[in-house]
Scaffold this active site. Sequence first.
Site, short mmCIF file in Angstrom:
data_model
loop_
_atom_site.label_atom_id
_atom_site.label_comp_id
_atom_site.label_asym_id
_atom_site.label_seq_id
_atom_site.Cartn_x
_atom_site.Cartn_y
_atom_site.Cartn_z
N CYS A 198 0.83 -1.20 0.00
CA CYS A 198 0.00 0.00 0.00
C CYS A 198 0.86 1.25 0.00
O CYS A 198 2.05 1.23 0.34
CB CYS A 198 -0.90 0.05 1.24
SG CYS A 198 -2.00 -1.36 1.42
N ASP A 205 22.21 34.94 -15.95
CA ASP A 205 20.89 35.56 -15.96
C ASP A 205 20.90 36.86 -15.17
O ASP A 205 21.27 36.89 -13.98
CB ASP A 205 19.86 34.60 -15.37
CG ASP A 205 18.45 35.09 -15.54
OD1 ASP A 205 17.88 34.90 -16.62
OD2 ASP A 205 17.91 35.68 -14.59
#
Length: 518
Positions: free
Chosen positions: A51, A459
């Site tokens: 599970c 950048d």
Amino acid sequence: MASPAPSPSTPMPSTPEGLPTRQVCEQARLSRDARFDGLFFTAVATTGIYCRPVCPAPPPKPGNITYYPNAAAAEAAGYRPCLRCRPELAPGDGAWRRGDAAVARAIKLIHEGLLAEAPVAALAERVNLGERQLRRLFVERLGASPQGVHGTRRLLFAKQLLTETDLSITDIAMAAGFGSLRRFNTSFKDAYRMAPRELRRRPAASRGETLVLRLGYRPPYDLPAMLDFLRGRALPGVEVVTGASYRRVIAPALPDGRPGWLRVGAWNGDEPALKLELHGVPPLQLQAVVGRIRRMFDLDADPGVIAATLEADARLRPLLRRHPGLRLPSGWDGFEIAVRAIIGQQISVAAARTVTSRIAQRFGTPVATPLAEGLEHLFPTPAALADADLDGIGLTAARAGTLRTVARALLDGQVDFRPEQTLQEFVERWTALPGIGPWTAHYVALRALAHPDAFPADDLVLQKMLPGDGSRMGARALAAEADAWRPWRAYAVIHLWRQASEQATPPPAPVARRRTSP
């Protein structure tokens, strides 16, 4: 009473197999903590079932439980997936699916379908390892062999299609990558001890209807921020992005050359999942399309692990706490992202979008029949731009030449978007092309490959945002500062870009209140 959930921002102690400690697994299982969904699975000896940590079934006794790092390991030990919590919906373990480690690159190739047609030896060769060494690494770190990981992935995808769609079992076998219906039935029954038809909840429907699939993620997840990023870069006619969904034309999907389209939005209710609607996508392309969307929306990331690294920097800590669910917004197509990046060199996002939209409209393939509102043409292929006349588009001669160079390089195989490349290899190959610098190569790696450590140090926004005092940091100094953020530098980029966009957006003007008489 359920045990308190572990803190998501604290590094979790792990066993050599990559599992959280048993204590952490116990706490997460008993509290049904969705932040640990997909990071481990609970196998119950008395039922033979495994599970997810979020399973709604009554918790079994600890003495009957064995924890496994992934579904493939649980299935290799002979356990079957739970029909209530449905392990096929769990997000992937982000730690093993990301970055440049050999196992991570091999898993990417498995998800690309390599083992459906090639042996494990070919997989090992693609990641520059010996076959025996690759098998050993998989067993040590994942608890399953490469073929086991491949087989579990196919069967779980088939299980999801059987449960959620009306596709015929033959189509599902094709979609999951099985060569024949007989082989699919045999593999499914051997693994899950039931025939595929026993999972069907609805009768088969006619082909061509919309398929709806649930794509799970590990919370927190900031879908509005993801859509906001994509909306600012959306190409009219190719994409439509609203505050609630993303739509896109994809092609050619059907054998007759007709394109399909998709829509992504939030899943109804509180379940941590996105809703994917597919229109006109044939079974053979379903698994690849789902894989692209999972990468594009970064659904397999582990926010807790990422935050544990980035929050060590005092400058990033408040950003992560303000937006804990930010993910890497990737793109649908690598060439499309490369075109955007080249056009966006030294101009604003809005200006780059305008020019890219002109290219898409002039050189893209029109859609003969309207698919949905706003979806009118396909983005051009490399072949369409390799020798294209780009005059009058709004590009400089140098930028136009770079676009044609990249298109030809992709056609010739000089550069590509192969998932087994390391970041260094990718950047070196792309920067060898005229007109492609480190900023462009890292931006493409971030948005096309969804590489978690891509970092465009050149950048301008990053160089201004990190100091925080109005000064500008040089690329070399910025890269040195960011070294402590590895291997999650790309997430720091997204947070800093988000902060910059918030500062650039003026707050809404106050609304004047009308005075009313008593």
